[in-house]
Design an enzyme around this catalytic site. Structure first.
Site, PDB file in Angstrom:
ATOM      1  CG  PHE A 140      23.713 -44.952 -17.233  1.00 62.44           C
ATOM      2  CD1 PHE A 140      23.049 -45.813 -16.363  1.00 62.44           C
ATOM      3  CD2 PHE A 140      24.572 -45.513 -18.170  1.00 62.44           C
ATOM      4  CE1 PHE A 140      23.236 -47.194 -16.425  1.00 62.44           C
ATOM      5  CE2 PHE A 140      24.767 -46.900 -18.236  1.00 62.44           C
ATOM      6  CZ  PHE A 140      24.092 -47.730 -17.361  1.00 62.44           C
ATOM      7  CG  ASP A 225      30.460 -41.684 -19.375  1.00 57.61           C
ATOM      8  OD1 ASP A 225      30.698 -42.157 -20.509  1.00 57.61           O
ATOM      9  OD2 ASP A 225      29.861 -42.317 -18.485  1.00 57.61           O
ATOM     10  CE  LYS A 254      26.566 -48.078 -24.145  1.00 62.42           C
ATOM     11  NZ  LYS A 254      26.257 -47.118 -23.098  1.00 62.42           N
TER      12      LYS A 254
HETATM   13  C1  PLP Z   1      26.612 -47.484 -21.632  1.00 59.74           C
HETATM   14  C2  PLP Z   1      27.259 -46.431 -20.824  1.00 59.74           C
HETATM   15  C3  PLP Z   1      28.225 -46.748 -19.852  1.00 59.74           C
HETATM   16  C4  PLP Z   1      28.567 -48.164 -19.477  1.00 59.74           C
HETATM   17  O1  PLP Z   1      29.065 -48.922 -20.524  1.00 59.74           O
HETATM   18  P1  PLP Z   1      29.097 -50.531 -20.368  1.00 59.74           P
HETATM   19  O2  PLP Z   1      29.861 -50.980 -21.585  1.00 59.74           O
HETATM   20  O3  PLP Z   1      27.684 -50.995 -20.341  1.00 59.74           O
HETATM   21  O4  PLP Z   1      29.807 -50.820 -19.104  1.00 59.74           O
HETATM   22  C5  PLP Z   1      28.845 -45.708 -19.203  1.00 59.74           C
HETATM   23  N1  PLP Z   1      28.538 -44.440 -19.458  1.00 59.74           N
HETATM   24  C6  PLP Z   1      27.605 -44.090 -20.383  1.00 59.74           C
HETATM   25  C7  PLP Z   1      27.329 -42.652 -20.640  1.00 59.74           C
HETATM   26  C8  PLP Z   1      26.927 -45.080 -21.078  1.00 59.74           C
HETATM   27  O5  PLP Z   1      25.968 -44.746 -21.958  1.00 59.74           O
END
Ligand code: PLP
Length: 399
Positions: A140, A225, A254
């Site tokens: 994700f 990520d 986040k």
């Molecule tokens: C939440 C998330 C994203 C995307 O972040 P947004 O602020 O919603 O665009 C990308 N990668 C990971 C692993 C995430 O948990």
């Protein structure tokens, strides 16, 4: 207005791109939230780990309010007097030489992909348009077209084609498959060190180091990520630190915004970050003074309150206690630090457990039907955690 009225408004006027738990939050502090009727809940989602520092942390709110009264937005057409201090703080905290600020997590991912593609041409010597990036199944990385082009989740992808080319997906935790798809045109491998949305999938020990070695051997960038796993969530500042598998580019978001605003960034060393030159990438809101002031405070709170150590210690208690619960449909509890999930039997509807937990005073959300993620704010006290575990035990015994 009551909760039902608020939910009706959302359903009447909103696009139906979410299926939220039927609960309305109208007040929040620390690890707790309340609905409009005054019922209190433990927040065990933490806005997908965006409120690691707890709701309305006083130091972060003070930074927000103080800066809001001075200067909020300049754009990058001019310098501002807050961004530099933010970038310095972020580089020192992460141990990288440079940072590039954006707003949302998916923008950090897009920025990392752009950096890798440019690096591929300008440093590695790949022909523009031929760059390939390896990603893994069940990832994700967000919701933009590039992010969903990497995804194999049908919900994320269906009918959004054509998808962005240049991505090759291999099974998670499979180094041989990864090695097989690497070509001279491969510029990067991107993955989450622990897959959050996939259901808190923790890879076998040594996996990240094996990816690191593969990248180094083939002159390929390792992109991690850490949007969800970063900032103390898994018991270390960043999840790669459990193995010491330092990436070339790290995507952050986040919790960098301290639960009050969207702040994201990539960090990398100069040898990579130098591919960005004036006019080649940007964001109107990226690096704005308000975000910068908030992000500095957000990082300071993680440091001042040693939230990495707290996350590590409380996570152990959580997994030990939950594993003891007599629940017929529970397969196991897994995770690192305070990023954990309970896995139920195949086909089990975890949604109904989430509703029962809500009624008992704890908010959590299922992922993939039979998995519930438990990720409270890292400021939760041991006493609060034990109360929350008692709620989980009471509810799970019925399933
Ligand atoms: C939440 C998330 C994203 C995307 O972040 P947004 O602020 O919603 O665009 C990308 N990668 C990971 C692993 C995430 O948990």
């Amino acid at each position: 207005m009551n909760s039902k009225d608020y939910i009706n408004l959302d359903e009447t006027y909103g696009a139906h791109n979410y299926h939220p738990l039927p609960v309305v939050i109208s007040w929040a502090l620390g690890a707790k939230v309340k609905d409009p009727e005054g019922k209190e809940y433990f927040d065990f989602l933490s806005a997908y780990s965006a409120v690691n520092q707890g709701h309305r942390h006083p130091k972060i709110i003070k930074a927000l309010v103080d800066q809001a009264n001075i200067c909020t937005l300049t754009s990058r057409a001019f310098h501002n007097d807050r961004m530099g201090a933010f970038l310095k703080k972020l580089c020192e905290y992460t141990g990288f030489e440079n940072a590039l600020p954006m707003n949302t997590g998916v923008e950090a991912v897009e920025t990392a992909i752009k950096a890798a593609r440019r690096w591929g041409v300008e440093v590695k010597g790949v022909q523009n348009g031929k760059q390939e990036i390896v990603c893994v199944e069940e990832n994700f990385h967000g919701r933009t077209l590039v992010a969903i082009s990497m995804s194999n989740d049908p919900d994320s992808r269906v009918n959004y084609g054509p998808y962005a080319p240049g991505f090759i997906r291999v099974p998670y935790e499979n180094i041989a498959a990864m090695e097989k798809v690497i070509t001279p045109n491969t510029v990067a491998i991107i993955l989450e060190p622990i897959q959050g949305e996939a259901g808190v999938c923790v890879p076998y020990a040594g996996y990240l180091n094996a990816v690191r070695e593969l990248c180094t051997k083939n002159n390929v960038l390792m992109i991690l990520d850490e949007v969800q796993t970063g900032f103390c969530r898994t018991g270390k500042k960043f999840a790669w630190m459990h193995e010491g598998a330092r990436p070339d580019i790290m995507c952050l978001g986040k919790a960098l915004g301290g639960g009050v605003m969207p702040v994201s960034a990539i960090v990398a060393d100069h040898a990579i970050m130098k591919v960005f030159t004036p006019g080649t990438h940007g964001s109107t809101f990226g690096g704005n003074p308000l975000s910068s002031a908030v992000a500095i405070a957000a990082i300071e709170v993680l440091e001042d309150e040693k939230l990495d150590e707290r996350s590590e210690a409380l996570g152990k208690i959580f997994r030990d206690e939950v594993a003891k619960i007599a629940c017929e449909n529970m397969v196991k509890v897994r995770g690192k630090g305070l990023l954990n999930a309970i896995l139920f039997k195949e086909g089990f509807e975890a949604w109904k457990v989430c509703l029962a937990l809500r009624d008992a005073g704890l908010l959590a959300k299922q992922t993939h039907g039979n998995i519930i993620r438990f990720a409270p704010p890292l400021v939760i006290s041991e006493q609060e955690l034990k109360e929350a575990i008692a709620i989980i035990a009471k509810v799970l015994k019925n399933y």
